[in-house]
Design an enzyme around this catalytic site. Structure first.
Site, mmCIF file in Angstrom:
data_model
loop_
_atom_site.group_PDB
_atom_site.id
_atom_site.type_symbol
_atom_site.label_atom_id
_atom_site.label_comp_id
_atom_site.label_asym_id
_atom_site.label_seq_id
_atom_site.Cartn_x
_atom_site.Cartn_y
_atom_site.Cartn_z
ATOM 1 N N CYS A 158 4.443 -1.890 5.055
ATOM 2 C CA CYS A 158 4.926 -2.325 3.747
ATOM 3 C C CYS A 158 6.362 -1.847 3.517
ATOM 4 O O CYS A 158 7.270 -2.265 4.223
ATOM 5 C CB CYS A 158 3.971 -1.857 2.651
ATOM 6 S SG CYS A 158 4.188 -2.745 1.078
ATOM 7 N N HIS A 177 -0.918 -4.116 4.051
ATOM 8 C CA HIS A 177 -1.460 -2.766 4.237
ATOM 9 C C HIS A 177 -2.698 -2.844 5.135
ATOM 10 O O HIS A 177 -3.777 -3.217 4.669
ATOM 11 C CB HIS A 177 -1.847 -2.150 2.895
ATOM 12 C CG HIS A 177 -0.689 -1.645 2.108
ATOM 13 N ND1 HIS A 177 -0.156 -0.386 2.287
ATOM 14 C CD2 HIS A 177 0.054 -2.246 1.151
ATOM 15 C CE1 HIS A 177 0.856 -0.216 1.462
ATOM 16 N NE2 HIS A 177 1.011 -1.338 0.762
ATOM 17 N N GLU A 190 -4.497 -0.471 6.268
ATOM 18 C CA GLU A 190 -5.497 0.518 5.838
ATOM 19 C C GLU A 190 -6.295 0.041 4.628
ATOM 20 O O GLU A 190 -7.318 0.639 4.270
ATOM 21 C CB GLU A 190 -4.826 1.865 5.541
ATOM 22 C CG GLU A 190 -4.079 1.980 4.233
ATOM 23 C CD GLU A 190 -2.692 1.358 4.239
ATOM 24 O OE1 GLU A 190 -1.971 1.518 3.238
ATOM 25 O OE2 GLU A 190 -2.320 0.707 5.243
#
Length: 217
Positions: A88, A198, A200
């Site tokens: 990001c 993202h 994660e």
């Protein structure tokens, strides 16, 4: 007799600007271990760096400089030519400069500018920031192993108001579409990879992306 394999030294850079613990848990989920540090010696001795990032471009660069990490990262990436992943905002500061809240200079690993998404849209009803799940599509000129394992046309989680506008379009490995905007979703050059989404926070697709990326070393 068991053959001992070298443990990959995966390092998440801690500079006060990222979802560090979520990222560490995601890496653990896919069978890797990682350390969190802002120690320059440990960073330079790593096999793979991950630079997370949330917030504003200028603040991220300010924090990197506060920890005296800008030159350290340039030594790692440019001179040692080791692998790095930016996530990001961490990806955006790989570029030359940003026009977010003024003009600010980045790490210049990849020539380009970080520009407001609104500049690329003619749709008056577009909602910014872009906060949604979106599919990614391979740039036809790209041939990247990390995107060949069932990740194309799969959803990933995006949250951003600015995008990476690279000078060389070959640095864009994959796109995503939001209204009438073609968003660079994965960019890279040589030992450098960045993703606008993202991983994660992107469920199994994000975990597979991380796994494929870390398996490059």
């Amino acid at each position: 007799m068991k053959i001992k394999t070298k443990m990959k030294k995966i390092t998440i850079i801690d500079y006060g600007c990222g979802n560090i613990l979520s990222l560490k848990r995601a890496i653990q989920e896919i069978g890797f271990s990682s350390s969190i540090t802002n120690n320059k010696k440990k960073i330079l001795n790593s096999d793979f760096l991950i630079l997370p990032g949330v917030g504003a471009f200028s603040n991220a660069m300010h924090l990197l400089n506060n920890f005296q990490l800008e030159e350290c990262l340039k030594e790692y990436v440019i001179y040692k030519k080791k692998m790095i992943l930016g996530i990001c905002l961490g990806m955006q500061i790989f570029l030359t400069k940003s026009y977010e809240m003024g003009q600010h200079y980045g790490l210049n690993f990849i020539e380009g500018e970080v520009v407001s998404m609104s500049k690329f849209s003619k749709n008056k009803n577009i909602k910014i920031p872009h906060t949604s799940w979106n599919e990614i599509y391979l740039n036809k000129k790209a041939n990247l192993k990390i995107l060949n394992n069932g990740l194309l046309n799969k959803d990933f989680y995006f949250i951003h108001s600015y995008l990476a506008h690279t000078k060389d379009k070959n640095n864009i490995y994959a796109y995503s579409k939001y209204f009438d905007i073609k968003i660079p979703a994965v960019i890279g050059k040589d030992n450098i990879i960045g993703c606008q989404f993202h991983p994660e926070k992107s469920g199994i697709n994000g975990l597979n992306f991380l796994k494929n990326t870390l398996n490059l070393i």
